[in-house]
Design a protein around this motif. Structure first.
Motif, short mmCIF file in Angstrom:
data_model
loop_
_atom_site.label_atom_id
_atom_site.label_comp_id
_atom_site.label_asym_id
_atom_site.label_seq_id
_atom_site.Cartn_x
_atom_site.Cartn_y
_atom_site.Cartn_z
N ARG A 67 35.50 43.40 32.02
CA ARG A 67 35.23 44.83 32.06
C ARG A 67 36.44 45.63 31.59
NH1 ARG A 67 34.76 46.04 37.41
NH2 ARG A 67 33.16 44.45 37.56
N THR A 68 37.64 45.19 31.97
CA THR A 68 38.87 45.87 31.57
C THR A 68 39.02 45.85 30.06
OG1 THR A 68 39.93 45.29 33.65
CG2 THR A 68 41.38 45.89 31.84
N ALA A 69 38.73 44.71 29.44
CA ALA A 69 38.82 44.59 27.98
C ALA A 69 37.84 45.54 27.30
CB ALA A 69 38.57 43.16 27.55
N ASN B 297 36.53 48.33 28.59
CA ASN B 297 36.96 49.71 28.83
C ASN B 297 38.14 50.08 27.94
OD1 ASN B 297 35.00 50.07 30.74
ND2 ASN B 297 36.36 49.85 32.49
N ARG B 298 39.08 49.14 27.74
CA ARG B 298 40.24 49.40 26.90
C ARG B 298 39.79 49.67 25.47
NH1 ARG B 298 43.12 44.75 27.46
NH2 ARG B 298 43.91 45.44 29.46
N ILE C 222 36.22 41.34 36.24
CA ILE C 222 37.14 42.47 36.12
C ILE C 222 37.90 42.39 34.80
CG2 ILE C 222 39.26 43.48 37.05
CD1 ILE C 222 38.10 42.73 39.87
N ALA C 223 38.34 41.19 34.43
CA ALA C 223 39.07 41.02 33.16
C ALA C 223 38.19 41.38 31.97
CB ALA C 223 39.56 39.59 33.03
N ARG D 178 38.10 53.13 25.33
CA ARG D 178 39.08 54.21 25.44
C ARG D 178 39.86 54.36 24.15
NH1 ARG D 178 41.85 52.32 29.46
NH2 ARG D 178 40.45 53.17 31.02
N THR E 207 37.39 38.08 39.48
CA THR E 207 38.54 38.26 38.59
C THR E 207 38.12 38.09 37.14
OG1 THR E 207 39.23 35.95 38.84
CG2 THR E 207 40.26 37.56 40.30
#
Length: 88
Positions: free
Chosen positions: A17-19, A21-22, A14-15, A25, A11
Motif C-alpha cells: 500500500r505504501t508503494a 501511495n508513494r 502495508i509495504a 503522490r 507488514t
C-alpha cells in the motif's frame, strides 16, 4: 519484527500500500509542478491546459486518501487563481 502469521501478512500489505501511495503522490505532485512551471514561465494557455489535466489528478488523490479532500480543493483553487491572474 512481526512474529504471528497475521502480523507478517499485515507488514506485506502495508509495504504494498505504501508503494502504491508513494506512486500516486508522486504523480499528483508532477502534475501540480507542470502547472507551476507554466505559471512561472508566464504562459497562460499552457498553464490553463496543465491545470485542466492536474485537477482530476488532485481529486483522484483525495479520493484515494493520499491527501485530504479540502487540501486538494484548496490546491486546485489556488492554482486556478494564479492561472487566471496571468490573463490580467
Amino acid at each position: 519484527m512481526a512474529n504471528t502469521v497475521s502480523a507478517k501478512k499485515m507488514t506485506r500489505k502495508i509495504a504494498k500500500r505504501t508503494a502504491i501511495n508513494r506512486s500516486r503522490r508522486s504523480r499528483m505532485r508532477t502534475f501540480v509542478r507542470k502547472v507551476e512551471e507554466a505559471i512561472a514561465a508566464g504562459d497562460q494557455a499552457v498553464a490553463a491546459d496543465a491545470l485542466r489535466v492536474a485537477e482530476p489528478e488532485l481529486m483522484k488523490a483525495a479520493q484515494n486518501g493520499i491527501v485530504h479532500k479540502n487540501n486538494a480543493s484548496r490546491k486546485v483553487s489556488r492554482l486556478a487563481a494564479r492561472v487566471k491572474a496571468l490573463a490580467a
